[in-house]
Design a protein around this motif. Structure first.
Motif, mmCIF file in Angstrom:
data_model
loop_
_atom_site.group_PDB
_atom_site.id
_atom_site.type_symbol
_atom_site.label_atom_id
_atom_site.label_comp_id
_atom_site.label_asym_id
_atom_site.label_seq_id
_atom_site.Cartn_x
_atom_site.Cartn_y
_atom_site.Cartn_z
ATOM 1 N N LEU A 290 0.827 -1.203 0.000
ATOM 2 C CA LEU A 290 0.000 0.000 0.000
ATOM 3 C C LEU A 290 0.867 1.260 0.000
ATOM 4 O O LEU A 290 0.575 2.232 -0.702
ATOM 5 N N LEU A 291 1.937 1.240 0.791
ATOM 6 C CA LEU A 291 2.835 2.404 0.839
ATOM 7 C C LEU A 291 3.492 2.640 -0.519
ATOM 8 O O LEU A 291 3.633 3.789 -0.958
ATOM 9 N N ASP A 292 3.915 1.554 -1.166
ATOM 10 C CA ASP A 292 4.512 1.682 -2.511
ATOM 11 C C ASP A 292 3.497 2.270 -3.492
ATOM 12 O O ASP A 292 3.847 3.112 -4.329
ATOM 13 N N ALA A 293 2.252 1.809 -3.379
ATOM 14 C CA ALA A 293 1.207 2.297 -4.288
ATOM 15 C C ALA A 293 0.945 3.787 -4.065
ATOM 16 O O ALA A 293 0.777 4.560 -5.020
ATOM 17 N N VAL A 294 0.930 4.209 -2.796
ATOM 18 C CA VAL A 294 0.718 5.628 -2.485
ATOM 19 C C VAL A 294 1.864 6.469 -3.035
ATOM 20 O O VAL A 294 1.659 7.556 -3.585
ATOM 21 N N GLU A 295 3.083 5.954 -2.886
ATOM 22 C CA GLU A 295 4.254 6.674 -3.400
ATOM 23 C C GLU A 295 4.129 6.893 -4.909
ATOM 24 O O GLU A 295 4.424 7.975 -5.425
ATOM 25 N N GLN A 296 3.689 5.861 -5.615
ATOM 26 C CA GLN A 296 3.496 5.982 -7.061
ATOM 27 C C GLN A 296 2.390 6.990 -7.380
ATOM 28 O O GLN A 296 2.515 7.791 -8.319
ATOM 29 N N GLN A 297 1.309 6.968 -6.597
ATOM 30 C CA GLN A 297 0.209 7.905 -6.836
ATOM 31 C C GLN A 297 0.655 9.346 -6.632
ATOM 32 O O GLN A 297 0.340 10.233 -7.430
ATOM 33 N N LEU A 298 1.416 9.585 -5.560
ATOM 34 C CA LEU A 298 1.855 10.950 -5.271
ATOM 35 C C LEU A 298 2.837 11.462 -6.316
ATOM 36 O O LEU A 298 2.982 12.671 -6.498
ATOM 37 N N SER A 299 3.524 10.539 -7.007
ATOM 38 C CA SER A 299 4.429 10.947 -8.086
ATOM 39 C C SER A 299 3.649 11.532 -9.269
ATOM 40 O O SER A 299 4.220 12.268 -10.073
ATOM 41 N N LEU A 300 2.370 11.173 -9.384
ATOM 42 C CA LEU A 300 1.568 11.615 -10.523
ATOM 43 C C LEU A 300 0.917 12.980 -10.292
ATOM 44 O O LEU A 300 0.221 13.498 -11.162
ATOM 45 N N VAL A 301 1.156 13.555 -9.106
ATOM 46 C CA VAL A 301 0.622 14.888 -8.827
ATOM 47 C C VAL A 301 1.296 15.902 -9.746
ATOM 48 O O VAL A 301 2.511 15.852 -9.972
ATOM 49 N N VAL A 302 0.515 16.823 -10.289
ATOM 50 C CA VAL A 302 1.058 17.861 -11.173
ATOM 51 C C VAL A 302 0.876 19.226 -10.527
ATOM 52 O O VAL A 302 0.010 19.428 -9.681
ATOM 53 N N GLU A 303 1.728 20.168 -10.939
ATOM 54 C CA GLU A 303 1.659 21.521 -10.380
ATOM 55 C C GLU A 303 2.002 22.534 -11.459
ATOM 56 O O GLU A 303 3.032 22.414 -12.131
ATOM 57 N N GLY A 304 1.152 23.530 -11.608
ATOM 58 C CA GLY A 304 1.468 24.671 -12.446
ATOM 59 C C GLY A 304 1.433 24.396 -13.939
ATOM 60 O O GLY A 304 1.345 23.256 -14.385
ATOM 61 N N PRO A 305 1.567 25.477 -14.736
ATOM 62 C CA PRO A 305 1.545 25.358 -16.197
ATOM 63 C C PRO A 305 2.861 24.840 -16.744
ATOM 64 O O PRO A 305 3.854 24.735 -16.022
ATOM 65 N N ASP A 306 2.873 24.512 -18.029
ATOM 66 C CA ASP A 306 4.101 24.057 -18.681
ATOM 67 C C ASP A 306 5.153 25.154 -18.684
ATOM 68 O O ASP A 306 4.839 26.349 -18.707
ATOM 69 N N THR A 307 6.425 24.715 -18.676
ATOM 70 C CA THR A 307 7.539 25.665 -18.720
ATOM 71 C C THR A 307 7.772 26.102 -20.161
ATOM 72 O O THR A 307 7.990 25.266 -21.030
ATOM 73 N N PRO A 308 7.748 27.414 -20.425
ATOM 74 C CA PRO A 308 7.994 27.873 -21.798
ATOM 75 C C PRO A 308 9.475 27.790 -22.154
ATOM 76 O O PRO A 308 10.341 27.895 -21.283
ATOM 77 N N GLY A 309 9.780 27.580 -23.432
ATOM 78 C CA GLY A 309 11.170 27.588 -23.886
ATOM 79 C C GLY A 309 11.943 26.358 -23.474
ATOM 80 O O GLY A 309 11.382 25.327 -23.112
ATOM 81 N N ASP A 310 13.253 26.503 -23.520
ATOM 82 C CA ASP A 310 14.168 25.394 -23.200
ATOM 83 C C ASP A 310 15.264 25.921 -22.279
ATOM 84 O O ASP A 310 16.386 26.196 -22.711
ATOM 85 N N PRO A 311 14.960 26.093 -20.980
ATOM 86 C CA PRO A 311 15.928 26.718 -20.075
ATOM 87 C C PRO A 311 17.170 25.857 -19.863
ATOM 88 O O PRO A 311 17.124 24.634 -19.974
ATOM 89 N N ASP A 312 18.286 26.516 -19.556
ATOM 90 C CA ASP A 312 19.524 25.830 -19.202
ATOM 91 C C ASP A 312 19.573 25.641 -17.697
ATOM 92 O O ASP A 312 18.818 26.260 -16.942
ATOM 93 N N LEU A 313 20.485 24.785 -17.254
ATOM 94 C CA LEU A 313 20.648 24.530 -15.821
ATOM 95 C C LEU A 313 22.141 24.510 -15.504
ATOM 96 O O LEU A 313 22.881 23.698 -16.057
ATOM 97 N N VAL A 314 22.573 25.403 -14.624
ATOM 98 C CA VAL A 314 24.002 25.478 -14.289
ATOM 99 C C VAL A 314 24.320 24.769 -12.975
ATOM 100 O O VAL A 314 25.471 24.509 -12.658
ATOM 101 N N GLY A 315 23.313 24.448 -12.194
ATOM 102 C CA GLY A 315 23.535 23.757 -10.920
ATOM 103 C C GLY A 315 22.212 23.313 -10.342
ATOM 104 O O GLY A 315 21.151 23.521 -10.940
ATOM 105 N N LEU A 316 22.263 22.711 -9.159
ATOM 106 C CA LEU A 316 21.045 22.183 -8.542
ATOM 107 C C LEU A 316 20.646 22.963 -7.304
ATOM 108 O O LEU A 316 19.833 22.502 -6.515
#
Length: 691
Positions: A290-316
């Protein structure tokens, strides 16, 4: 002789337990000793004959045995025992439990009795009666057999006994409440709920009441063990900690307020409630599912609109930038397998001011570039392959533990994708080059290349092991030189305080400090380069195994193997040069011949000459006065080679020629310059031990 009881099974084996106690009683020293009596009766097995009794354990080894069996849910009263002949005087434990201990000792036939307790009084006692008396319920002591022997599992439906058993459960909950912590609160809440429901059903449905009381007792017991063992005693406690983590994730996801997540979060909430029910029924496998299933479900949560463009990433360091980068890369992932990278160690992220430790995940063409940049800063990644399949990102070629770590990070990212493993995953321990050599795959040319590369990797490991072997001597040399420098400096200061110091005292101390600094730098540098070498070995071995196991066609495998073979050859040469002895007459010429081949640059090694002093007192040099003899400059050439090898990837397109002019030991300056137009570098420096 039983030296130590390691488990409940060994404790309940009567013969082992009896032998253990015989030795403990023989070794009992003068003065008070720790003594423990089990709160519940155990099912002892005396050569196939079962009987119920309370365990008594005594002395330091008895305390160790208690610690072992506590982890299996057995609780003990603790007190002190003093030996008086063959009588054991016990303090700090209720007389009712001392009576039980006396009965157990009598059955052992070792000649020992509990002082002040009649060993012939075999009147049965309950599992909780002494606790009740300590709370002032002495009048209930006699009748509190209340079948808490049955509390360990017997399904009596006698209303009177059920009432007593329910009363005991309520009392146990009350006793645990003062020690309430966030970790055990859900256990006690569940125990209370079942006690209330059982009370309503005592008359109408006693069978259901028995079931509810049993579940309530399980929750109450888990709370007790959790308190005593700091949260790591039972499987149930660990499952509850995981559940609490997911409850917090659920609340954060609910706070997002996205309508698209509502149905998903309702399912997750119900599943988290069901986890507690399964714990009460001791169905831990179902709880994990059940815990594994909940973890998978929570991974499917979405937030906000799509990111425009193709941003770069210099660090985390910026979580929002990291999330936006991955969201953009996710849209660009091809349908077929492409490279995916997961950090080998957990990284610390800051999400809206809250700290989160998790494994970073990167994918897409820009993900590869970012992984390479971060690698130079010390963040190592394991490379695998993956593809998007509906709501899943299916990953192969990466250790299971890292995939699980990436899955937890995906919950935080809220990209609407869950991470799942695909295919056979590599073992948790690091890949070994010997494995690749023993089991090559492919046909003809591919097969031979795999085996050759694997053999080269084995040689690389041997070279790195040899380099690692030098570290002990280098570390000792650095420590010895540092001590000598400290001693000479202290002596010079003492002479200065006494007014009889000389210039030589300070010169000797300064030289010793310089030697110590160089030795310390050398030791640390070798250690760092050796670690880098082993990281490269691991990554190249993983690359070889990925190529072996891939479904790519032969031509693609050949190209991949060709590149890998060249990389392995370079690293093997680096390790070989690092281990070379500069005192070897052939060393200088050998290193000189490899410099151009390895780095693709032309180099000249010359000597400088001091020709005088200018009006400001600065030395005048004639650099590149004459060629230096490679045979005599092995140390310099080795240092030059190792310096170039420290580049993660030699920028051959930016450097074509290097000229080094070695200045005398008494020179007062060093330096260097790079000419971008001609892609050349000119360096003026002293020799390694003089610089």
């Amino acid at each position: 002789m039983a030296q130590l009881l390691e488990s409940l099974a060994e404790l309940e084996n009567w013969e082992e337990y009896r032998l253990f106690m015989r030795e403990r009683l023989k070794q009992l020293s003068d003065g008070p000793q720790e003594v423990f009596i089990s709160k519940n009766k155990l099912d002892f097995d005396d050569n196939g004959k079962k009987w119920k009794g309370r365990a008594i354990l005594i002395g330091p080894k008895g305390a160790l045995a208690v610690k072992k069996v506590k982890k299996e849910g057995v609780l003990f009263h603790e007190g002190t025992a003093t030996l008086d002949g063959k009588e054991i005087a016990i303090a700090g434990i209720d007389k009712m439990f001392q009576k039980s201990a006396s009965l157990t000792l009598k059955r052992m036939k070792l000649g020992y009795v509990v002082k002040g307790v009649d060993p012939d009084d075999e009147t049965d006692d309950s599992d909780e009666s002494a606790d009740a008396s300590s709370n002032g319920a002495a009048s209930e002591l006699e009748e509190d057999e209340m079948a808490l022997g049955e509390a360990s599992g017997a399904a009596t439906t006698d209303t009177t006994l059920l009432k007593r058993r329910l009363t005991s459960l309520v009392e146990q909950i009350k006793r645990n409440t003062p020690a309430l912590t966030p970790e055990i609160e859900p256990f006690l809440d569940q125990a209370r709920a079942r006690a209330k429901e059982a009370a309503k059903l005592l008359g109408s449905d006693p069978a259901k009441a028995v079931e509810l009381i049993a579940e309530g007792e399980e929750f109450a017991n888990q709370a007790v063990v959790g308190v005593l063992e700091g949260g790591s005693a039972t499987e149930a406690f660990e499952l509850e900690k995981q559940r609490q983590t997911l409850v917090a994730e659920l609340k954060e996801a609910e706070a997002v307020g996205e309508a698209a997540n509502e149905a998903l979060l309702k399912q997750a909430k119900k599943a988290l409630e069901a986890v507690l029910v399964t714990i009460g029924k001791k169905d831990y496998d179902k709880a994990r599912q059940l815990l594994d299933a909940v973890e998978q479900q929570l991974s499917l949560v979405v937030e906000g609109p799509d990111t425009p463009g193709d941003p770069d990433l210099v660090g985390l360091g910026d979580w929002k930038a990291y999330r936006a980068f991955l969201k953009a890369q996710l849209k660009r992932m091809p349908a077929e397998n492409s490279p995916i990278f997961v950090s080998r160690e957990k990284l610390t992220f800051s999400i809206d001011g809250k700290e989160f430790k998790g494994h970073a995940i990167l994918f897409g063409p820009k993900g590869r570039i970012t992984a390479q940049v971060l690698k130079r800063d010390g963040t190592l990644f394991m490379e695998g392959s993956g593809r998007v399949d509906g709501t899943s990102i299916k990953i192969g070629g990466i250790k299971s533990s890292l995939i699980k770590g990436a899955a937890k990070t995906m919950i935080k990212l809220r990209l609407g994708k869950k991470v799942v493993a695909e295919g056979e995953l590599p073992p948790e321990e690091d890949d070994d080059a010997f494995d690749a050599a023993d089991d090559p795959t492919g046909k003809f040319f591919v097969d031979r290349q795999v085996k050759k590369i694997a053999e080269s990797l084995v040689k690389l490991k041997e070279a790195l092991d040899a380099q690692k072997g030098q570290l002990t001597a280098l570390t000792k040399d650095a420590a010895d030189k540092r001590k000598r420098a400290d001693d000479l400096t202290t002596a010079a200061r003492a002479k200065s305080d006494a007014g009889n110091d000389a210039t030589k005292d300070w010169d000797d101390a300064a030289k010793a400090v310089k030697d110590a600094d160089l030795a310390q730098f050398t030791s640390k540098d070798v250690k760092k380069q050796n670690a880098r070498g082993f990281n490269s070995l691991r990554e190249m071995t993983e690359r070889l195994n990925r190529i072996k196991g891939s479904s790519d066609d032969k031509s693609k495998k050949v190209e991949q193997l060709k590149k890998l073979k060249a990389d392995v050859a370079e690293r093997l040469l680096d390790a070989t040069i690092a281990n070379i002895d500069p005192a070897d007459p052939k060393a200088g010429k050998l290193i000189a011949s490899q410099l151009e081949k390895r780095f693709g640059v032309k180099f000249k090694l010359n000597e400088s000459k001091i020709t005088g002093v200018d009006a400001d007192g600065n030395q005048i040099f004639k650099d590149n006065d004459r060629k230096a003899d490679p045979k005599k400059e092995a140390e310099t050439l080795k240092e030059l080679y190792l310096t170039l090898s420290k580049c993660p990837e030699m920028p051959k397109s930016h450097l074509k020629k290097v000229t080094v002019s070695l200045r005398p030991a008494d020179s007062e300056s060093e330096g260097g310059v790079y000419y971008g137009s001609s892609k050349t570098a000119e360096i003026t420096c002293r020799r390694p031990k003089e610089s």
